[in-house]
Motif scaffolding. Structure first.
Motif, PDB file in Angstrom:
ATOM      1  N   LEU A   1      -0.341  -2.150  -8.546  1.00  0.00           N
ATOM      2  CA  LEU A   1      -0.491  -1.671  -7.146  1.00  0.00           C
ATOM      3  C   LEU A   1      -1.549  -2.554  -6.441  1.00  0.00           C
ATOM      4  O   LEU A   1      -2.698  -3.046  -6.834  1.00  0.00           O
ATOM      5  CB  LEU A   1      -1.338  -0.265  -7.640  1.00  0.00           C
ATOM      6  CG  LEU A   1      -0.136   0.640  -8.338  1.00  0.00           C
ATOM      7  CD1 LEU A   1      -1.062   1.987  -8.572  1.00  0.00           C
ATOM      8  CD2 LEU A   1       0.901   1.301  -7.121  1.00  0.00           C
ATOM      9  N   SER A   2      -1.238  -2.439  -5.212  1.00  0.00           N
ATOM     10  CA  SER A   2      -1.956  -3.204  -3.990  1.00  0.00           C
ATOM     11  C   SER A   2      -3.132  -2.401  -3.652  1.00  0.00           C
ATOM     12  O   SER A   2      -3.426  -1.217  -4.121  1.00  0.00           O
ATOM     13  CB  SER A   2      -1.150  -3.491  -2.928  1.00  0.00           C
ATOM     14  OG  SER A   2      -0.919  -2.301  -1.963  1.00  0.00           O
ATOM     15  N   GLY A   3      -4.104  -2.882  -3.392  1.00  0.00           N
ATOM     16  CA  GLY A   3      -5.413  -2.004  -2.778  1.00  0.00           C
ATOM     17  C   GLY A   3      -5.081  -1.097  -1.639  1.00  0.00           C
ATOM     18  O   GLY A   3      -5.406   0.056  -1.798  1.00  0.00           O
ATOM     19  N   SER A   4      -3.825  -1.374  -0.937  1.00  0.00           N
ATOM     20  CA  SER A   4      -3.471  -0.247   0.096  1.00  0.00           C
ATOM     21  C   SER A   4      -2.786   0.802  -0.714  1.00  0.00           C
ATOM     22  O   SER A   4      -3.077   2.318  -0.294  1.00  0.00           O
ATOM     23  CB  SER A   4      -2.612  -0.899   1.128  1.00  0.00           C
ATOM     24  OG  SER A   4      -3.090  -1.660   2.051  1.00  0.00           O
ATOM     25  N   HIS A   5      -2.012   0.487  -1.728  1.00  0.00           N
ATOM     26  CA  HIS A   5      -1.516   1.754  -2.558  1.00  0.00           C
ATOM     27  C   HIS A   5      -2.564   2.452  -3.258  1.00  0.00           C
ATOM     28  O   HIS A   5      -2.436   3.821  -3.385  1.00  0.00           O
ATOM     29  CB  HIS A   5      -0.510   1.024  -3.808  1.00  0.00           C
ATOM     30  CG  HIS A   5       0.797   0.455  -3.485  1.00  0.00           C
ATOM     31  ND1 HIS A   5       0.982  -0.903  -3.614  1.00  0.00           N
ATOM     32  CD2 HIS A   5       1.665   0.769  -2.661  1.00  0.00           C
ATOM     33  CE1 HIS A   5       2.200  -0.991  -3.129  1.00  0.00           C
ATOM     34  NE2 HIS A   5       2.609  -0.109  -2.402  1.00  0.00           N
ATOM     35  N   GLN A   6      -3.686   1.810  -3.672  1.00  0.00           N
ATOM     36  CA  GLN A   6      -4.652   2.609  -4.407  1.00  0.00           C
ATOM     37  C   GLN A   6      -5.438   3.639  -3.318  1.00  0.00           C
ATOM     38  O   GLN A   6      -5.834   4.589  -3.800  1.00  0.00           O
ATOM     39  CB  GLN A   6      -5.595   1.485  -5.038  1.00  0.00           C
ATOM     40  CG  GLN A   6      -5.042   0.777  -6.019  1.00  0.00           C
ATOM     41  CD  GLN A   6      -5.771  -0.316  -6.729  1.00  0.00           C
ATOM     42  OE1 GLN A   6      -6.908  -0.676  -6.195  1.00  0.00           O
ATOM     43  NE2 GLN A   6      -5.431  -0.977  -7.830  1.00  0.00           N
ATOM     44  N   ARG A   7      -5.657   2.936  -2.407  1.00  0.00           N
ATOM     45  CA  ARG A   7      -6.296   3.774  -1.100  1.00  0.00           C
ATOM     46  C   ARG A   7      -5.598   4.976  -1.131  1.00  0.00           C
ATOM     47  O   ARG A   7      -6.093   6.347  -0.760  1.00  0.00           O
ATOM     48  CB  ARG A   7      -6.554   2.964  -0.228  1.00  0.00           C
ATOM     49  CG  ARG A   7      -7.446   3.637   0.806  1.00  0.00           C
ATOM     50  CD  ARG A   7      -7.923   2.682   1.938  1.00  0.00           C
ATOM     51  NE  ARG A   7      -8.908   3.385   2.943  1.00  0.00           N
ATOM     52  CZ  ARG A   7     -10.225   3.347   2.506  1.00  0.00           C
ATOM     53  NH1 ARG A   7     -10.643   2.809   1.312  1.00  0.00           N
ATOM     54  NH2 ARG A   7     -11.135   3.870   3.440  1.00  0.00           N
ATOM     55  N   LEU A   8      -4.304   4.902  -0.831  1.00  0.00           N
ATOM     56  CA  LEU A   8      -3.611   5.958  -0.494  1.00  0.00           C
ATOM     57  C   LEU A   8      -3.436   6.926  -1.759  1.00  0.00           C
ATOM     58  O   LEU A   8      -3.476   8.228  -1.452  1.00  0.00           O
ATOM     59  CB  LEU A   8      -2.120   5.606  -0.318  1.00  0.00           C
ATOM     60  CG  LEU A   8      -1.903   4.918   1.124  1.00  0.00           C
ATOM     61  CD1 LEU A   8      -0.310   4.528   1.266  1.00  0.00           C
ATOM     62  CD2 LEU A   8      -2.153   6.001   2.294  1.00  0.00           C
ATOM     63  N   ILE A   9      -3.335   6.573  -2.948  1.00  0.00           N
ATOM     64  CA  ILE A   9      -3.640   7.464  -4.271  1.00  0.00           C
ATOM     65  C   ILE A   9      -4.798   8.040  -4.100  1.00  0.00           C
ATOM     66  O   ILE A   9      -5.063   9.300  -4.339  1.00  0.00           O
ATOM     67  CB  ILE A   9      -3.320   6.689  -5.305  1.00  0.00           C
ATOM     68  CG1 ILE A   9      -1.829   6.147  -5.549  1.00  0.00           C
ATOM     69  CG2 ILE A   9      -3.688   7.473  -6.671  1.00  0.00           C
ATOM     70  CD1 ILE A   9      -1.756   5.090  -6.566  1.00  0.00           C
ATOM     71  N   HIS A  10      -5.910   7.367  -3.953  1.00  0.00           N
ATOM     72  CA  HIS A  10      -7.043   7.986  -3.887  1.00  0.00           C
ATOM     73  C   HIS A  10      -7.351   9.260  -2.714  1.00  0.00           C
ATOM     74  O   HIS A  10      -7.987  10.111  -3.113  1.00  0.00           O
ATOM     75  CB  HIS A  10      -8.205   7.015  -3.444  1.00  0.00           C
ATOM     76  CG  HIS A  10      -9.662   7.275  -3.456  1.00  0.00           C
ATOM     77  ND1 HIS A  10     -10.514   7.695  -4.611  1.00  0.00           N
ATOM     78  CD2 HIS A  10     -10.380   7.572  -2.458  1.00  0.00           C
ATOM     79  CE1 HIS A  10     -11.866   8.088  -4.351  1.00  0.00           C
ATOM     80  NE2 HIS A  10     -11.816   7.914  -2.826  1.00  0.00           N
TER      81      HIS A  10
END
Length: 378
Positions: free
Chosen positions: A11-20
């Motif tokens: 997962l990219s940082g942007s993916h992780q941010r959306l999950i968060h």
């Protein structure tokens, strides 16, 4: 740090941010997520599509009642993966299981005498198997485990300084031993740090992104959350506010309370089961009140020190110390009482009782730590 079958690999940082964001703010539309994370709606739509293909995000309904086409609400799929949380001492093992949304799916407590860590590891493995079976979740869907215990970190990993509660478990690689027993990766963390992450992830109803967590357990610990992330310090010991209060004086801790009640002739339960202790405390109100008169000012001084150093908007009071006692200690934490603080005054932060929805906040926090660690934006 993840089981290979999950869609969380790469997962990219942007993916992780959306999950968060979805874990804290679901349900939310693509447009709302774009406003929250600062990306364009087109970029968010592309990222959400990728997360849906991986089985991490699902649609949860359509929102009517405004101009234009209805907005599609999104949420995390609870079945994207599960996290196991563990907290143990010589008397008991607590296990919690969180789904990917951070919802508590089950708890398990085992009482015994755990003098050696081999015994602890075998008990945890058996307890995890029982908990997974009871909740109908496959072990293959476990994305990791967190183990919280009273430790301090040294400058060289994986060396740990264990508190007196678990001192006989020293000399082994705890993470590796548990990983072998459970068949998944394991994060070892200080119990106060884990509880603070639990507060951030599934507690914290006022959604503070920065706060201090005062952890009152067998001893005293603390943890610092800044801008939505745990601040661990140079080697992992940030927030260890209990070091300011030596054991030679009264301390607002479970050990201190137990010693006081025992000296008063109160018959104590074995272990630290909260329901059993609340019954004992209710039957000995005068002893408890005399202890509060001693421990209350010490708890207030600890909170005042955290306020002076960090100026946080909120201080959460958590830990294994019974909730009724922690609630009573909050009554002492009035920063406008200069007599307690040698004449010094400070602005009053919010002093809040931790309301983690689990029997053991450190065990829940250890599971939340897995979710937070694996999907936190850089």
């Amino acid at each position: 740090m993840l089981n290979e079958k999950t869609g969380l690999i790469g997962l990219s940082g942007s993916h992780q941010r959306l999950i968060h964001l979805l874990r804290r703010s679901a349900p939310a539309s693509r447009a709302e997520l774009a406003a929250l994370c600062g990306l364009t709606p087109a970029a968010v739509s592309m990222l959400i599509h990728e997360l849906m293909v991986r089985g991490i995000v699902v649609e949860s309904g359509r929102r009517q009642g405004h101009r234009g086409p209805p907005q599609i609400d999104l949420r995390l799929s609870p079945d994207a993966g599960y996290a196991l949380g563990i907290h143990a001492d010589y008397y008991s093992v607590y296990l919690t299981l969180l789904d990917f949304c951070g919802t508590l799916r089950g708890e398990h407590q085992i009482r015994n005498s755990f003098a050696t860590f081999d015994n602890v590891a075998a008990t945890i493995a058996g307890g995890a198997e029982a908990l997974l079976s009871r909740t109908g979740i496959s072990a293959a869907d476990l994305i990791g485990a967190g183990f919280a215990l009273p430790i301090r970190f040294r400058s060289t990993e994986p060396a740990l300084d264990l508190a007196e509660d678990v001192g006989r478990w020293g000399g082994i690689d705890i993470a590796a031993t548990l990983s072998d027993a459970l068949g998944c990766s394991v994060i070892v963390e200080n119990d106060a740090n884990a509880a603070a992450i639990g507060e951030l992830t599934v507690g914290n109803p006022e959604h503070h992104e920065s706060f201090f967590h005062l952890y009152l357990g067998s001893g005293i610990g603390g943890a610092v959350v800044l801008n939505g992330n745990l601040y661990r310090g140079a080697i992992g010991n940030a927030g260890e506010i209990g070091a300011l209060r030596p054991r030679s004086i009264c301390r607002p801790s479970f050990d201190d309370l137990a010693a006081w009640l025992k000296a008063d002739g109160v018959v104590l339960p074995q272990g630290r089961d909260p329901d059993e202790w609340e019954t004992v405390l209710a039957a000995a109100p005068e002893s408890v009140e005399r202890w509060l008169q001693r421990a209350g000012p010490e708890a207030a001084r600890l909170a005042f020190a955290a306020g002076a150093i960090l100026d946080p908007p909120a201080i959460y009071i958590g830990g294994t110390l019974p909730k009724s006692v922690r609630r009573a200690l909050i009554g002492w934490m009035d920063f406008s009482r200069p007599a307690l603080f040698d004449g010094a005054t400070l602005g009053q932060p919010r002093i809040l009782l931790s309301e983690i929805p689990a029997t053991n906040s450190a065990a829940l926090g250890a599971a939340a730590l897995v979710l937070h660690h694996m999907t936190s934006p850089p």
